[in-house]
Write a protein that holds these residues in place. Structure first.
Motif, PDB file in Angstrom:
ATOM      1  N   LYS A 278      16.886 -55.044  -6.609  1.00 40.75           N
ATOM      2  CA  LYS A 278      17.970 -54.112  -6.915  1.00 40.75           C
ATOM      3  C   LYS A 278      18.215 -54.011  -8.414  1.00 40.75           C
ATOM      4  CE  LYS A 278      20.417 -54.700  -2.544  1.00 40.75           C
ATOM      5  NZ  LYS A 278      21.707 -55.071  -1.905  1.00 40.75           N
ATOM      6  N   ASP A 279      18.043 -55.134  -9.126  1.00 41.21           N
ATOM      7  CA  ASP A 279      18.264 -55.097 -10.571  1.00 41.21           C
ATOM      8  C   ASP A 279      17.271 -54.174 -11.264  1.00 41.21           C
ATOM      9  OD1 ASP A 279      20.265 -56.892 -10.147  1.00 41.21           O
ATOM     10  OD2 ASP A 279      19.037 -58.654 -10.604  1.00 41.21           O
ATOM     11  N   TYR A 280      16.065 -54.059 -10.682  1.00 37.63           N
ATOM     12  CA  TYR A 280      15.058 -53.202 -11.295  1.00 37.63           C
ATOM     13  C   TYR A 280      15.371 -51.722 -11.075  1.00 37.63           C
ATOM     14  CZ  TYR A 280      10.522 -51.097 -12.275  1.00 37.63           C
ATOM     15  OH  TYR A 280       9.525 -50.314 -12.777  1.00 37.63           O
ATOM     16  N   THR A 281      15.921 -51.397  -9.913  1.00 39.98           N
ATOM     17  CA  THR A 281      16.214 -49.989  -9.621  1.00 39.98           C
ATOM     18  C   THR A 281      17.456 -49.495 -10.336  1.00 39.98           C
ATOM     19  OG1 THR A 281      17.458 -50.670  -7.662  1.00 39.98           O
ATOM     20  CG2 THR A 281      15.128 -50.135  -7.360  1.00 39.98           C
ATOM     21  N   LYS A 282      18.336 -50.405 -10.752  1.00 37.83           N
ATOM     22  CA  LYS A 282      19.559 -49.965 -11.420  1.00 37.83           C
ATOM     23  C   LYS A 282      19.273 -49.261 -12.736  1.00 37.83           C
ATOM     24  CE  LYS A 282      22.883 -53.228  -9.492  1.00 37.83           C
ATOM     25  NZ  LYS A 282      23.807 -54.353  -9.794  1.00 37.83           N
ATOM     26  N   GLN A 283      18.226 -49.698 -13.439  1.00 41.64           N
ATOM     27  CA  GLN A 283      17.950 -49.104 -14.737  1.00 41.64           C
ATOM     28  C   GLN A 283      17.402 -47.685 -14.624  1.00 41.64           C
ATOM     29  OE1 GLN A 283      14.736 -51.120 -16.747  1.00 41.64           O
ATOM     30  NE2 GLN A 283      13.808 -51.757 -14.822  1.00 41.64           N
ATOM     31  N   PHE A 284      16.982 -47.284 -13.406  1.00 37.63           N
ATOM     32  CA  PHE A 284      16.460 -45.937 -13.216  1.00 37.63           C
ATOM     33  C   PHE A 284      17.479 -45.006 -12.569  1.00 37.63           C
ATOM     34  CE2 PHE A 284      12.791 -48.766 -13.166  1.00 37.63           C
ATOM     35  CZ  PHE A 284      12.010 -48.185 -14.150  1.00 37.63           C
ATOM     36  N   GLU A 285      18.654 -45.521 -12.250  1.00 36.39           N
ATOM     37  CA  GLU A 285      19.669 -44.669 -11.662  1.00 36.39           C
ATOM     38  C   GLU A 285      20.225 -43.705 -12.705  1.00 36.39           C
ATOM     39  OE1 GLU A 285      22.577 -47.195  -9.991  1.00 36.39           O
ATOM     40  OE2 GLU A 285      21.294 -47.932  -8.371  1.00 36.39           O
ATOM     41  N   GLU A 286      20.766 -42.610 -12.218  1.00 34.57           N
ATOM     42  CA  GLU A 286      21.316 -41.616 -13.128  1.00 34.57           C
ATOM     43  C   GLU A 286      22.560 -42.177 -13.816  1.00 34.57           C
ATOM     44  OE1 GLU A 286      22.056 -38.011 -11.141  1.00 34.57           O
ATOM     45  OE2 GLU A 286      19.964 -37.645 -10.601  1.00 34.57           O
ATOM     46  N   SER A 287      22.574 -42.099 -15.119  1.00 31.56           N
ATOM     47  CA  SER A 287      23.691 -42.608 -15.900  1.00 31.56           C
ATOM     48  C   SER A 287      24.628 -41.468 -16.264  1.00 31.56           C
ATOM     49  CB  SER A 287      23.177 -43.279 -17.179  1.00 31.56           C
ATOM     50  OG  SER A 287      22.415 -42.354 -17.938  1.00 31.56           O
ATOM     51  N   GLN A 288      25.882 -41.816 -16.494  1.00 33.22           N
ATOM     52  CA  GLN A 288      26.875 -40.826 -16.867  1.00 33.22           C
ATOM     53  C   GLN A 288      26.644 -40.370 -18.307  1.00 33.22           C
ATOM     54  OE1 GLN A 288      29.100 -39.447 -14.892  1.00 33.22           O
ATOM     55  NE2 GLN A 288      28.474 -40.693 -13.137  1.00 33.22           N
TER      56      GLN A 288
END
Length: 744
Positions: free
Chosen positions: A437-447
């Motif tokens: 999950k920590d790896y996928t967080k960096q690819f999530e859409e940021s505000q």
């Protein structure tokens, strides 16, 4: 009577006619040979024969809550259009350009005088226009219509615009059906007229309606904006109703269910059966003459829809005085250095402004360009606000607009799409990798980040001088500009409490906020000045204030006076009078509200004195004494026409009610010291006090000092005193005892 005028322009798209097959061509040749001996009359030039292909729509809206509800049906052919409303039926010859067939509709609503509650509701409302492209939603008259031919006057045959047509009985075979159809339509509209609206809503076509529609057609086709017309945007983007819910339902369905309903889903996406168009109700207040709104939906049979809204006599004179509305319009930014933002992630720009106790607004985001058009207007009723607050803001404050940039970050996508995108695709493997999950967080859409780019300010004091409107173009400054880096005056810490605080508590105040804020501006001041980047703003006050009348009606107001005494003797005489007056108040001989407060800065050769007191109190006596004194020995900043609701400086000391600073180095020497301007050499509050005093000594009026917030706060004076001040000294007047003592 209030007259709301709405003009609708609908653009219909017709499918191209299919090429005839060989079988149909042979059948037509046979029929033509059989009809060679039959003599038929040719159609007259003013006759319009309708095709079988027909487009339609129904428009419904409610202008006021519970009032002015209206609807009409539009039947459109390639050469003519028929508009059926509850009050009348209109027929026009259409205008065709760029493959689009345009139809005009003009509606007027006559309403009696609106109450204050209705006006407030209209100001905060959103008017929704619902366009139904569904045969089931059409009225009975539109469903029963079987028109085949219309007639146009021979005089209007060569006219290029919209021409009104009519139905007439002729020698043609289908003339009876036409008259019968029109009679049915008339009966239906008469029945509906009694139940739909009783406040005078009807279709009215003035003589000059073609001029406006020709400009609207030009805008719809070429996107050219005539300078005499105002084009606005809708509040929300036009979307098909239920589109979001349909997507969510599809994602929740299983694989076999989606396969079964895959065909109908594609057909539903191609056809749009309803459009929702929204207009702000405050548009009738801010732009009563004319505002044009447009929306496009190319998947619908009505790809373009334009609405021109206007109103006459919306507010009466008494309502303008009671509500005292203020209109703020953010027009455009010109000569913006857009090349600086290339490949930086900045995509849009918006403006933000705030009027204390009145309003705070953020405009919609606009793409970065050399010229950025906002064309956004807002109205605010100030009847709930005390008049002195509005008067004080307009007279001694600046209207500041902040410009922000929107920075968006492009994120990576780890979902493989080479062989498919959905989990039911046959080429997608059923085994999924275990990704942390920590790896996928960096690819999530940021505000997106909102970065402050600059400011600009305006002086609205002209609205108090019987001027109804203000139109200004102001230079945009970077946030490194000194005039905008000063914080507002906050005199919440009394002098006895300030003296009990440690030095570091005062000098290191707000230091974390200053260090964390990135002071490196995206736009530099020299670049904005070189380009001449400016923002155009308009402000209207429908009921101008009368300052003298407002101030006389308020019992307790305060006046402010600034004095720079060039000789110590003048300052001593002036302060001794204030000392005697305040001592009498401390002894409860006078009213406590008439206490004189302020600050004193002993600058060596001269003394800076700022005082404030009751408007009808002792400060007027001081002003009269200053008028009789020698003007070469002092500089006086005072305005007898101005008064304020509150004090800027509370009681600082029980002994003299003043905060006193005695400098060991004159301010002129401090200003010349280069080390002061190096960040970190002086405490933050001390540096702000020096900046304010430097600009204050170069000001020419008391109004400019207050407008640019040049008076230092008590915290800043305390920090200045700790850095450059010396202990207070008190010199008693000489007497016989002290004289004999001094000689010993």
């Amino acid at each position: 009577m209030i007259t709301f005028k709405l003009k609708f322009l609908l653009a219909f798209s017709f499918k191209a006619k299919e090429e005839k097959t060989k079988k149909k061509q042979k059948a037509e040749k046979i029929n033509n040979k059989q009809k060679l001996n039959v003599i038929e009359d040719e159609d007259p030039p003013n006759l319009i024969r309708l095709d079988k292909q027909q487009n339609f729509c129904r428009v419904e809206y409610e202008l006021l809550k519970g009032k002015c509800r209206y609807s009409f049906d539009v039947l459109c052919w390639e050469k003519a259009v028929k508009i059926i409303s509850p009050d009348s039926v209109k027929i026009f010859r259409t205008v065709t350009k760029n493959g689009l067939v345009f139809a005009p509709v003009c509606v007027e609503h006559q309403v009696s005088e609106l109450s204050i509650g209705d006006l407030t509701a209209l100001q905060s409302s959103v008017i929704e226009f619902q366009v139904f492209i569904d045969k089931k939603k059409m009225g009975n008259a539109a469903k029963a219509d079987k028109s085949t031919i219309f007639y146009v006057k021979e005089i209007d045959m060569d006219y290029e615009g919209f021409v009104e047509a009519r139905i007439e009985e002729t020698h043609l075979v289908n003339s009876k059906s036409i008259s019968r159809t029109s009679a049915k339509a008339a009966n239906i509209t008469n029945d509906q007229n009694g139940s739909v609206d009783k406040e005078g809503s009807f279709m009215v076509y003035r003589d000059d309606f073609n001029e406006l529609f020709s400009d609207m057609i030009e805008f719809a086709i070429n996107k050219t904006r005539p300078p005499h017309l105002k084009f606005r945007g809708f509040v929300k983007p036009c979307k098909m109703e239920g589109s979001k819910t349909d997507v969510k339902k599809v994602l929740k369905k299983t694989e076999p269910e989606i396969k079964k309903k895959k065909g109908p889903k594609e057909k539903a996406e191609k056809s749009v059966t309803k459009l929702n168009l929204q207009i702000q109700g405050e548009t009738f207040f801010t732009d009563p003459e004319m505002s044009i709104f447009s929306v496009e939906q190319y998947k619908a049979s009505v790809p373009k829809f334009l609405v021109a809204a206007s109103v006459n006599r919306l507010l009466t004179r008494s309502q303008k005085i009671e509500l005292n509305p203020m209109v703020v319009k953010i027009k455009k930014i010109t000569d913006f250095p857009s090349e600086v933002f290339d490949n930086t992630g900045y995509t849009d720009i918006f403006c933000k402004f705030s009027i204390p106790f009145v309003a705070g607004c953020t405009t919609i985001e606009k793409p970065i360009d050399k010229t950025i058009y906002f064309d956004e207007s807002h109205i605010y009723f100030t009847n709930h606000l005390p008049k002195i607050k509005l008067l004080e803001y307009l007279d001694s404050r600046r209207f500041i607009v902040e410009i922000y940039g929107v920075k968006r970050y492009v994120t990576s996508d780890i979902t493989p799409k080479i062989f498919g995108e959905n989990h039911w695709d046959k080429n997608i493997a059923k085994v999924y990798p275990n990704i942390p999950k920590d790896y996928t967080k960096q690819f999530e859409e940021s505000q997106p980040d909102y970065v402050l780019l600059g400011y600009c300010s305006y002086d609205l004091s002209s609205l108090l001088r019987n001027v109804w409107d203000f139109r200004g173009i102001a230079q945009i400054h970077s946030k490194e500009c000194t005039n905008f880096r000063n914080i507002s005056i906050k005199n919440q810490v009394p002098e006895p409490y300030t003296r009990s605080l440690p030095v570091n508590t005062i000098n290191l105040a707000n230091i974390n906020t200053e260090l964390n804020s990135s002071f490196k501006p995206v736009l530099r001041e020299w670049l904005l000045m070189e380009k001449g980047t400016s923002l155009t703003v308009e402000v209207y006050l429908l009921s101008p204030q009368a300052p003298s009348l407002v101030l006389h009606q308020i019992p307790n107001t305060y006046k402010r006076l600034m004095l720079i005494a060039l000789k110590k003797q003048v300052a001593t005489q002036f302060l001794s009078k204030i000392w005697d007056h305040n001592q009498r108040i401390m002894c409860q001989k006078l009213d406590e509200s008439d206490l004189i407060t302020g600050f004193i800065i002993d600058n060596g050769n001269d003394v800076i004195i700022y005082i404030e007191g009751l408007s009808t109190g002792f400060i007027l006596n001081l002003w009269n004494d200053l008028n009789l004194s020698n003007s070469r020995q002092m500089k006086i900043f005072f305005n007898t026409d101005q008064a304020y609701e509150n004090r800027l400086y509370n009681i600082c000391s029980s002994s003299c009610s003043f905060y006193t600073v005695i400098l060991k180095v004159p301010l002129q020497h401090i200003f010349k010291d280069r080390r002061v301007y190096v960040k970190g050499n002086a405490p933050l509050l001390c540096w702000k006090a020096i900046t304010r005093l430097h600009l204050l000594l170069h000001s020419q009026t008391l109004t400019s000092m207050l407008r640019y917030e040049l008076l230092p706060s008590i915290e800043e004076l305390c920090s200045l005193n700790l850095e450059y001040g010396v202990p207070l000294t008190w010199k008693l007047p000489e007497t016989d005892d002290t004289a004999s003592t001094n000689t010993l």
